[in-house]
Write a protein that holds these residues in place. Structure first.
Motif, PDB file in Angstrom:
ATOM      1  N   ILE A 290       0.909  -1.132   0.284  1.00  0.00           N
ATOM      2  CA  ILE A 290      -0.155  -0.093  -0.139  1.00  0.00           C
ATOM      3  C   ILE A 290       0.622   1.219   0.263  1.00  0.00           C
ATOM      4  O   ILE A 290       1.472   1.726   1.028  1.00  0.00           O
ATOM      5  CB  ILE A 290      -0.844   0.083   1.490  1.00  0.00           C
ATOM      6  N   VAL A 292       1.409   4.617  -0.119  1.00  0.00           N
ATOM      7  CA  VAL A 292       0.720   6.293   0.095  1.00  0.00           C
ATOM      8  C   VAL A 292       1.012   7.721  -0.186  1.00  0.00           C
ATOM      9  O   VAL A 292       2.464   7.835  -0.031  1.00  0.00           O
ATOM     10  CB  VAL A 292       0.973   6.771   2.633  1.00  0.00           C
ATOM     11  N   ILE A 304      -6.784   3.605   4.171  1.00  0.00           N
ATOM     12  CA  ILE A 304      -5.809   2.467   4.112  1.00  0.00           C
ATOM     13  C   ILE A 304      -6.365   1.305   4.887  1.00  0.00           C
ATOM     14  O   ILE A 304      -6.360   0.799   5.118  1.00  0.00           O
ATOM     15  CB  ILE A 304      -5.206   3.211   4.969  1.00  0.00           C
ATOM     16  N   MET A 320       2.747  -1.273   4.604  1.00  0.00           N
ATOM     17  CA  MET A 320       2.045   0.181   3.845  1.00  0.00           C
ATOM     18  C   MET A 320       3.942   0.670   3.473  1.00  0.00           C
ATOM     19  O   MET A 320       4.455   0.491   4.599  1.00  0.00           O
ATOM     20  CB  MET A 320       1.843   0.459   4.706  1.00  0.00           C
TER      21      MET A 320
END
Length: 493
Positions: A290, A292, A304, A320
């Motif tokens: 993931i 950001v 998220i 993340m």
């Protein structure tokens, strides 16, 4: 391929940054170009003491002069935000909070994504448009004077829309011009609600569409697909975002730089199929990264959390990453990741991942891959806030009963042709409270390794530098090399 992972040291030193910047504006034009008086009124009205001025790279040449002019008219202390953490179109609230700023003044092109932390004022770069050539191109592209048309535009050309309507409205009675939705000077917060129902607006039954910081009204009895779209601006992420979202509409555009108009002939269906291929790659993936890509767009933390739960329910492992602006070399460091999902503003979400080692998809595409209740259709969502509960495109996750009582239903990959499991875990129960790598699968005796990164590391032939604690003899400090890494003094020429 080797150049994608590293570059030569000589190339780094000789590299020239290619920035298509404007020349420094004359001092007498700063008041008009950067709306300094309006900015000073905004600062004085709210009694702000620390003001962050966010400039894109192409306008940084005027930052010092603008800052000095604002400080001269107000008692506020200004801070120039240059190299933004992510895209210059987004408001960099994180950088502003580093200096404890009371508000942000954003200059140049903007994606108009709503922010939440600080009061905000936009100052758009007013770029010139030849209205005669623009209106002539409009007439050539739309010979039917009765056809319903919506005018969209880059924010830098908003100042000419009223004059353009004056030229076209007598000939085109069904023309509609979008207006910009921005956080106003009074500090109010404006959101994209997509469509305001007829019973909630003041337009006599007409539908009001609010999306991507634009607002326009659809006449009663007409839908968005009944309209043609005319875009004023350069080809790029903004136009591509509009075309992917409203893929059922015919688009044409006028480029104010080249002063030419054209019918957009890009195959939207082909672009959608390319995105669907990325969805199939996401279905095949076991480990998801993931990314950001924004810290300023509202509700980024909520998406998220939703993505992590969606990925977990699909039996995949997620990690993340917050790494600022993306490039090939950064993402190539994480070979254990099968696919990346980028959380960013709508304009930066549609990243062309052809040059990347692993595909990069949007939150919508990841949801299509992992949420059984969401099906691939003609609808394409680039704004992740619409995927959240309460959004127009929100689809709840399938519960365990809808998943067939916890049975592991097989699925066939359209890429490899192999069978793949749609769901490995439903409740995410772990055998040990200390993060054991063994988990139960469907309450049976089958076990699976849940620590995907550790498995990947154990299978690599090189696992990093060995610490050898207690095996290395203690030695006195010695004088090291002198110079820079590419040419130490003891290496010669």
């Amino acid at each position: 391929m080797s150049e994608a992972f590293s570059s030569s040291s000589e190339a780094v030193l000789q590299r020239v940054v290619d920035v298509t910047g404007d020349r420094t504006a004359p001092v007498e034009n700063l008041q008009q170009l950067y709306q300094i008086q309006k900015t000073c009124d905004f600062i004085s009205q709210h009694q702000f003491n620390k003001v962050a001025l966010q400039f894109p790279d192409e306008l940084l040449a005027d930052a010092v002069a603008v800052s000095a002019a604002i400080e001269k008219e107000t008692r506020a202390k200004t801070f120039v935000l240059g190299d933004t953490s992510y895209g210059s179109c987004c408001v960099d609230e994180v950088a502003a909070e580093h200096v404890s700023a009371d508000c942000i003044v954003h200059y140049g092109r903007a994606c108009l994504s709503p922010s939440r932390r600080l009061p905000l004022m936009y100052v758009f770069d007013r770029r010139p448009v030849d209205l005669e050539k623009c209106s002539s191109a409009f007439r050539e592209l739309h010979p039917d004077r009765q056809s319903p048309i919506i005018i969209l535009y880059d924010v830098n050309y908003a100042h000419v829309i009223d004059d353009l309507l004056t030229l076209l409205m007598p000939e085109y009675p069904n023309i509609v011009a979008s207006t910009l939705l921005v956080d106003g000077e009074r500090g109010e917060r404006l959101d994209d609600n997509d469509v305001v129902p007829p019973d909630q607006d003041d337009n006599g039954g007409d539908q009001v569409v609010c999306q991507f910081g634009r607002r326009f009204t659809l006449k009663s009895g007409l839908g968005i697909k009944d309209y043609r779209m005319f875009y004023i601006g350069r080809e790029g992420a903004i136009l591509r975002n509009f075309m992917m979202t409203w893929n059922g509409c015919a688009f044409s555009s006028f480029d104010p730089v080249t002063e030419t108009g054209r019918t957009e002939s890009i195959s939207v269906n082909r672009a959608l199929m390319k995105r669907y291929y990325a969805i199939e790659r996401a279905k095949d993936a076991d480990v998801v990264g993931i990314l950001v890509g924004t810290l300023g767009v509202a509700d980024y933390l909520a998406i998220i959390r939703q993505l992590k739960e969606t990925i977990r329910r699909a039996g995949k492992k997620s990690y993340m990453f917050a790494m600022g602006k993306l490039n090939v070399a950064k993402l190539a460091n994480f070979l254990e990741i099968d696919i990346f999902v980028l959380i960013a503003c709508p304009e930066n979400s549609l990243l062309d991942s052809g040059d990347f080692y692993k595909p990069v998809v949007t939150p919508f595409e990841m949801e299509v891959a992992c949420n059984r209740n969401r099906e691939w259709s003609e609808e394409y969502v680039t704004d992740f806030r619409h995927l959240l509960p309460g959004g127009r495109s929100h689809v709840p996750l399938a519960n365990e009963q809808e998943d067939g009582g916890g049975e592991d239903e097989p699925d066939v990959s359209l890429i490899t042709g192999a069978l793949r499991s749609r769901h490995l875990t439903h409740d995410g129960s772990v055998a040990s409270a200390f993060g054991s790598s063994v988990v139960l699968r469907n309450q049976a005796l089958t076990v699976a390794n849940a620590n995907s990164a550790a498995s990947f590391l154990s299978a690599r032939s090189w696992q990093g530098l060995e610490q050898k604690l207690g095996e290395t003899p203690v030695a006195k400090a010695t004088e090291g090399r002198k110079g820079i890494a590419i040419a130490y003094e003891d290496e010669g020429t």
